[in-house]
Design an enzyme around this catalytic site. Structure first.
Site, short mmCIF file in Angstrom:
data_model
loop_
_atom_site.label_atom_id
_atom_site.label_comp_id
_atom_site.label_asym_id
_atom_site.label_seq_id
_atom_site.Cartn_x
_atom_site.Cartn_y
_atom_site.Cartn_z
N LEU A 1 46.35 50.56 37.89
CA LEU A 1 45.65 51.50 38.76
C LEU A 1 45.16 50.82 40.03
CD1 LEU A 1 43.51 53.34 36.04
CD2 LEU A 1 45.68 54.08 37.04
N GLY A 2 45.00 49.50 39.98
CA GLY A 2 44.54 48.75 41.14
C GLY A 2 44.54 47.27 40.86
N PHE B 1 40.24 39.09 41.72
CA PHE B 1 40.01 38.47 40.43
C PHE B 1 40.24 39.42 39.26
CE2 PHE B 1 36.81 36.50 43.35
CZ PHE B 1 37.49 35.31 43.53
N ASP C 1 29.32 47.48 49.25
CA ASP C 1 30.77 47.47 49.49
C ASP C 1 31.31 48.89 49.55
OD1 ASP C 1 33.22 46.26 49.98
OD2 ASP C 1 33.71 46.00 47.87
#
Length: 223
Positions: free
Chosen positions: A61-62, A66, A193
């Site tokens: 999915l992504g 890390f 973020d």
């Protein structure tokens, strides 16, 4: 999550693979002796199986610096979750090994600290516009975060596909993002973020704020 107690044997670290195969790491490296979760989880990775996302025929999915997020199905219930897989040897290493060559990176104790903060912060947030954090578990060499699955990807990809958003959509997305951020601030959390990639969309195209890896608590601290 505790700080690593011993110096990690850097030479044993290999680049994380797409399927997070522990065999890629040297047998001389033992994560469990250096790294532990704050409390024992009752969940185990064997309770899940990775399944393909129908939209792209892969379980991924992504992918981040890390971590990799994969689509997982709970075997007992059949429910789908997003499993965020954080590789501890990689997050603790001073370099990547790609095609046998070293690619340096700066590693600091804060990398491990950020994972601890992410778990501590995310698990206490409960809001309809924030991705639900269910649990976490450890299976060497990875830590797995069990999260809600947002079926329609992130806002960046959605905008890229549509090219143009209506005023109604823009207002709704903005309003829901503000509600999520307001909930964070009321719980003494600053996300730090906020970007379209971290605003996911559920099956009804409602905003779900995610990824608290850079978040911090005690927002009233002037530092």
């Amino acid at each position: 999550l505790t700080t690593l107690n011993n110096q990690i044997k850097r030479e044993s670290v290999q680049q994380i693979s797409s399927n997070h195969n522990p065999s890629l790491y040297s047998n001389s490296f033992t994560m469990s002796s250096n790294f532990s979760l704050p409390e024992k989880s009752t969940r185990d990775i064997s309770e899940f199986e990775f399944v393909d996302n129908p939209s792209n025929h892969t379980s991924k999915l992504g992918v981040g610096s890390f971590a990799t997020v994969r689509l997982g199905r709970e075997k007992k219930t059949g429910r789908l979750y997003a499993l965020k897989i954080v590789n501890i040897p990689l997050i603790s290493s001073t370099y990547y090994l790609i095609v046998g060559q070293r690619h340096p990176r700066k590693s600091t104790p804060s990398d491990i600290h950020n994972l601890k903060v992410e778990i501590t912060v995310h698990r206490k947030l409960n809001h309809e516009n924030i991705i639900k954090f269910y649990d976490y578990m450890q299976a060497d060499p990875n830590v797995y975060l069990i999260l809600d699955y947002a079926e329609n990807g992130n806002l960046y990809s959605y905008h890229h596909r549509k090219k143009m958003l209506s005023d109604t959509e823009i207002f709704r997305f903005f309003h829901q993002a503000c509600l999520a951020i307001d909930h964070c601030h009321k719980n003494n959390v600053m996300h730090r973020d906020i970007k379209p990639e971290n605003l996911l969309l559920d099956k009804n195209y409602n905003i779900k704020l995610c990824d608290f890896g850079w978040s911090t608590q005690n927002i009233n601290d002037k530092r």
